[in-house]
Design an enzyme around this catalytic site. Sequence first.
Site, PDB file in Angstrom:
ATOM      1  N   TYR A  83       0.954  -1.196 -12.499  1.00 60.52           N
ATOM      2  CA  TYR A  83      -0.316  -1.086 -11.789  1.00 60.52           C
ATOM      3  C   TYR A  83      -0.462   0.291 -11.145  1.00 60.52           C
ATOM      4  O   TYR A  83      -1.293   1.091 -11.541  1.00 60.52           O
ATOM      5  CB  TYR A  83      -0.418  -2.172 -10.710  1.00 60.52           C
ATOM      6  CG  TYR A  83      -1.021  -3.482 -11.167  1.00 60.52           C
ATOM      7  CD1 TYR A  83      -0.940  -3.905 -12.488  1.00 60.52           C
ATOM      8  CD2 TYR A  83      -1.656  -4.322 -10.267  1.00 60.52           C
ATOM      9  CE1 TYR A  83      -1.481  -5.106 -12.897  1.00 60.52           C
ATOM     10  CE2 TYR A  83      -2.209  -5.528 -10.660  1.00 60.52           C
ATOM     11  CZ  TYR A  83      -2.120  -5.921 -11.975  1.00 60.52           C
ATOM     12  OH  TYR A  83      -2.664  -7.114 -12.368  1.00 60.52           O
ATOM     13  N   SER A  84       0.355   0.575 -10.120  1.00 62.81           N
ATOM     14  CA  SER A  84       0.181   1.789  -9.320  1.00 62.81           C
ATOM     15  C   SER A  84       0.436   3.055 -10.133  1.00 62.81           C
ATOM     16  O   SER A  84       1.249   3.070 -11.065  1.00 62.81           O
ATOM     17  CB  SER A  84       1.126   1.768  -8.117  1.00 62.81           C
ATOM     18  OG  SER A  84       0.802   0.721  -7.234  1.00 62.81           O
TER      19      SER A  84
ATOM     20  N   GLU B 290       0.418 -12.416  -5.836  1.00 61.61           N
ATOM     21  CA  GLU B 290       1.403 -11.474  -5.313  1.00 61.61           C
ATOM     22  C   GLU B 290       1.347 -11.412  -3.796  1.00 61.61           C
ATOM     23  O   GLU B 290       2.376 -11.446  -3.124  1.00 61.61           O
ATOM     24  CB  GLU B 290       1.166 -10.083  -5.914  1.00 61.61           C
ATOM     25  CG  GLU B 290       2.183  -9.050  -5.423  1.00 61.61           C
ATOM     26  CD  GLU B 290       1.924  -7.662  -5.985  1.00 61.61           C
ATOM     27  OE1 GLU B 290       2.851  -6.837  -5.927  1.00 61.61           O
ATOM     28  OE2 GLU B 290       0.806  -7.397  -6.457  1.00 61.61           O
TER      29      GLU B 290
ATOM     30  N   SER C 170      -1.910  -1.928   0.446  1.00 60.83           N
ATOM     31  CA  SER C 170      -1.454  -1.617   1.805  1.00 60.83           C
ATOM     32  C   SER C 170      -2.159  -2.506   2.824  1.00 60.83           C
ATOM     33  O   SER C 170      -3.247  -3.041   2.587  1.00 60.83           O
ATOM     34  CB  SER C 170      -1.727  -0.144   2.129  1.00 60.83           C
ATOM     35  OG  SER C 170      -3.117   0.083   2.289  1.00 60.83           O
TER      36      SER C 170
ATOM     37  N   GLU D 228      -3.670  -1.698   5.433  1.00 60.55           N
ATOM     38  CA  GLU D 228      -4.976  -1.155   5.803  1.00 60.55           C
ATOM     39  C   GLU D 228      -6.055  -1.648   4.835  1.00 60.55           C
ATOM     40  O   GLU D 228      -7.171  -1.998   5.239  1.00 60.55           O
ATOM     41  CB  GLU D 228      -4.932   0.376   5.811  1.00 60.55           C
ATOM     42  CG  GLU D 228      -4.143   0.981   6.964  1.00 60.55           C
ATOM     43  CD  GLU D 228      -2.630   0.918   6.739  1.00 60.55           C
ATOM     44  OE1 GLU D 228      -1.885   1.214   7.685  1.00 60.55           O
ATOM     45  OE2 GLU D 228      -2.207   0.566   5.624  1.00 60.55           O
TER      46      GLU D 228
END
Length: 398
Positions: free
Chosen positions: A128-129, A244, A383, A385
């Site tokens: 993914y990232s 997840e 994250s 945030e």
Amino acid sequence: MDLRFTPEEELFREEVRDFLRDHLPERLRHKVRHDLTMTKADMEEWHAILHARGWLASHWPEQYGGPGWTVVQRSIFEDEAARAHAPRIVPFGVGMLGPVLIKYGSEEQRRTILPRILDGRDWWCQGYSEPGAGSDLASLKTSAVRDGDHYVVNGQKTWTTLGQFANRIFCLVRTDPTAKAQEGISFLLIDMDTPGIEVRPIVLLDGDAEVNEVFFTDVRVPVANLVGEENKGWTYAKYLLTYERTNIAGVGSSMAAFDRLRTIAGKLTRGGRPLRDDPLFAARMARVEIDLANMATTNMRVIAAAAGGGAPGAESSMLKIKGTEIRQAITALTRRAYGPYAQPFMPEALEDGYNGEPVGPEDAIAAAPAYFNNRKLSIFGGSNEVQKNIISKMIVGL
């Protein structure tokens, strides 16, 4: 809403405890209990034990090899396994890809891939990232260009957990560069031994190379490996991330870690009395314990809603935020409890066969590495945030 367990559910809890007592190898229990390094063989051993019992894929329907548990039974098993210091089930194949294939995959994909996840022939990792596309995942740039019966994939993935062990990777790739960010993404399954793939380890703060960079250079992937429809991958990605993020909350793991912290604070002394009687340390523990109790209640509410046919939405983000903050707080307090004994950097002491002289109590060896490793929890899986943005949009309407 009744958050109490039924007599049948309590009987199931006893069945799970009996199984863990009789079938969880003490060697694995010891490793998890003391935060020692888990090898690939260790993780595969526990995978095989659960598969033999039929308890591996707790989220899967019976027709695909799951145990047919209710959401409450799944929660009970996860909590009891964590409290027994069982290894975590490597989630990428069982907990992430499996549910996506069951809901969105073709019948051929379900028939061929799901059994290989269960019996351990395939070890999956998550692509993914990317550099510049972590929490802002929709900005990913890894491309997949159609060429006859294949896609040609080029790009880079990063923070690929346990990718060094994997033989397959599920990836988000951009198949339409002209579409809006989320609308041009597809979900692709790739063999790791395909020419053009390179895996490079990333050494983390705790000294372990748990995550990796994965580079794709003109990697040819059969079109048959596309999950669902082309350019609809964002839908499948969001579905996977719900699993997840709820799993990251780790209520059972946090409870087991807090029980361990309580034991440590009862054994260690400061000023001639147990550390748990130190007013400042006791206040810090109480704050974590209150947060943990509140999160457990919230988790039960989500479970109860799911048992009634609901699906977690913003609640999974709430659990992800609080769960990761609590686990970080517990490792921080554990490191603080050991003080200078947590400072020596001895990664070799976490490996099998180490027989050197310990520096302080046995558990102190892993206190700092566990603290450093758990700093990642509030970042991966989206994250904290970003999770707050999701909550503000879905609940508050901002």
